[in-house]
Design a protein around this motif. Structure first.
Motif, PDB file in Angstrom:
ATOM      1  N   ARG A 149       4.072   1.927   2.109  1.00 56.37           N
ATOM      2  CA  ARG A 149       5.573   2.028   1.551  1.00 56.37           C
ATOM      3  C   ARG A 149       6.157   3.154   2.101  1.00 56.37           C
ATOM      4  O   ARG A 149       7.415   3.177   2.489  1.00 56.37           O
ATOM      5  CB  ARG A 149       5.458   1.739   0.048  1.00 56.37           C
TER       6      ARG A 149
ATOM      7  N   ASP B 224       0.873  -1.114  -0.071  1.00 52.46           N
ATOM      8  CA  ASP B 224      -0.051  -0.037  -0.129  1.00 52.46           C
ATOM      9  C   ASP B 224       0.865   1.058   0.094  1.00 52.46           C
ATOM     10  O   ASP B 224       2.087   1.213   0.721  1.00 52.46           O
ATOM     11  CB  ASP B 224      -0.890  -0.026   1.137  1.00 52.46           C
ATOM     12  N   GLU B 225       0.394   2.289  -0.525  1.00 54.58           N
ATOM     13  CA  GLU B 225       1.392   3.396  -0.801  1.00 54.58           C
ATOM     14  C   GLU B 225       1.793   4.188   0.334  1.00 54.58           C
ATOM     15  O   GLU B 225       2.819   4.367   0.816  1.00 54.58           O
ATOM     16  CB  GLU B 225       0.743   4.447  -1.921  1.00 54.58           C
TER      17      GLU B 225
END
Length: 476
Positions: free
Chosen positions: A438, A434-435
């Motif tokens: 990260r 998941d952005e």
């Protein structure tokens, strides 16, 4: 030179391969133990091998060390868990303790003082060659074959080194009954091991003011005190403290300890930063680290000439200045700076290490006779390796505790732990994150490594201060 080449290849390849090893075997929380286990045995055995080489000659000692090193390398290549890898690194380190100090001592034996400065520069050039080949070959092997081959590549190199030493090194050693300081070796092993466990676990699994930390600190201090008294009374001490009474050797050894801590902070964690945060390939990460080993032999070769012209003290001060400059660059690392900035910091630190280590070794070997040259050379390398050992444990503990603190601050304490960082080191798994997750992991690693490089900068300042205490004229 072949033996040195093998040791140098080991230093650069393993650091390059570590992100791939962690991605395969897991266990990011054990990351520093892969270095610490190797360095612990290296640190302990350096002194033993140095003393044994004074007693029995250089050839049998270095050949024995290379054989054990190769056995450990094969076991590392066969490891199927992080625990087995760490145990295999213990074995590898047990052999590695003979390679660097005895190879360097041999140079001190067969060359005059004037020649040593030049030849030590040539020996250091081996680091440059292996530094260019090591990460390049290591990165290719990791990317296209397997990380296991980076350990197995030591086998042909070691066999060649043994063949060359057995065939060409001739020694005339006086045959007499020798006494080995076993008690000193055991006490030193226990003392360093206790402190290494303390530095790895404190701040991560144990609070700094907890009973286990205080207890281990007390035990370690007590054991090392016993080691000191044992060496004062031993007939053939493993560490002849009499050589430390010379200010040149004392200052050189203390400075080698702090530069050793700097060195491990760079080589252990820089590849993880370049791959995990900057999202570059193992090859790029390898070359960022390689630049240090390119700067090292260049500076060592120049230092060999400067020593005869301006003296070892001024040469050492110049080296200390480069260490300060390089650590300042690392302190400003950011994801936006890119791998070239990381490589520049690495290169400048390499210049500093090349000047300082060459000055120290040549000067130490010039102040002692053959009978104590092995022990004196080993004492300097022991202090640098001890710095590596303590640094790997201490800096690894700092990184782990800062990561945990950051995850807690961001509200991810229940979702993330130290091993979550494994995801950043594998491009495929990183892409699936998941952005927000990260970004959190990368910011945590950046903040943690900033703390590490802040401590590295402090070590550079201490190293520079110590160098100024070197005597202006060489001691006889």
């Amino acid at each position: 030179m072949l033996a040195m080449f093998m040791a140098a290849i080991e230093a650069t390849i393993v650091s390059t391969a570590m992100p791939a090893i962690v991605a395969d075997l897991g266990g990011f929380s054990l990351y520093s133990w892969v270095f610490s286990s190797y360095l612990l045995m290296n640190a302990v055995t350096i002194l033993i091998y140095g003393k044994l080489s004074d007693l029995f000659g250089r050839k049998p000692v270095i050949v024995f060390g290379i054989v054990i090193f190769l056995i450990g390398s094969i076991l590392c290549g066969l490891a199927d868990s992080m625990t087995m890898l760490i145990i295999s690194r213990f074995i590898q380190g047990f052999g590695a303790g003979a390679v660097m100090p005895i190879a360097t001592t041999i140079v001190g034996d067969i060359y005059t003082k004037e020649e040593r400065a030049k030849v030590q520069g040539y020996l250091s050039s081996v680091w440059g060659i292996s530094a260019i080949l090591g990460p390049a070959i290591g990165g290719l092997l990791v990317q296209y074959v397997s990380w296991r081959t980076v350990f197995l590549i030591n086998v042909p190199l070691g066999i060649l080194a043994i063949a060359g030493i057995v065939k060409y090194l001739d020694e005339n050693i006086e045959k007499k009954k020798q006494k080995i300081d076993y008690a000193g070796a055991i006490l030193l092993t226990i003392g360093i091991s206790v402190f290494m466990v303390l530095f790895v676990e404190a701040g991560t699994n144990w609070a700094w003011n907890s009973l286990p930390v205080i207890g281990l600190a007390a035990i370690g201090t007590g054991v090392l005190a016993l080691f000191y008294f044992q060496e004062k009374t031993a007939e053939e001490p493993m560490m002849p403290f009499v050589i430390w009474k010379q200010r040149t050797i004392l200052i050189a050894n203390l400075a080698s300890f702090t530069t050793g801590m700097m060195l491990i902070g760079l080589s252990s964690f820089l590849p993880a930063y370049v791959q995990g945060v900057m999202e570059r390939t193992p090859i790029v990460a390898g070359f960022a680290l390689t630049s240090m080993s390119i700067g090292w032999p260049i500076a060592a070769t120049v230092a060999g000439r400067l020593l005869l012209k301006i003296g070892y003290r001024t040469t050492s001060i110049m080296g200390g200045g480069f260490l300060l400059a390089g650590s300042s660059i690392l302190l400003t690392l950011s994801p936006e700076a890119g791998p070239l900035w990381a490589a520049l910091g690495s290169f400048v630190i390499g210049l500093g290490m090349g000047m300082i280590t060459t000055s120290f070794i040549v000067t130490i070997q010039s102040t002692v006779s053959w009978e104590t040259r092995g022990a004196a050379t080993a004492s300097n390398m022991f202090m640098r390796t001890l710095g590596n050992t303590v640094g790997a444990a201490l800096l690894g503990g700092v990184l782990n505790s800062r990561l945990q603190a950051y995850f807690q601050e961001q509200g991810y304490a229940d979702n993330l732990d130290l091993n979550s960082t494994n995801e950043l080191l594998d491009p495929a798994r990183r892409a699936q994150l998941d952005e927000q997750l990260r970004v959190t992991l990368q910011e945590g690693l950046t903040i943690g490594l900033h703390s590490v490089y802040l401590i590295v900068f402090v070590f550079a300042v201490i190293s520079m201060a110590l160098v100024f205490f070197l005597p202006r004229k060489e001691e006889n």
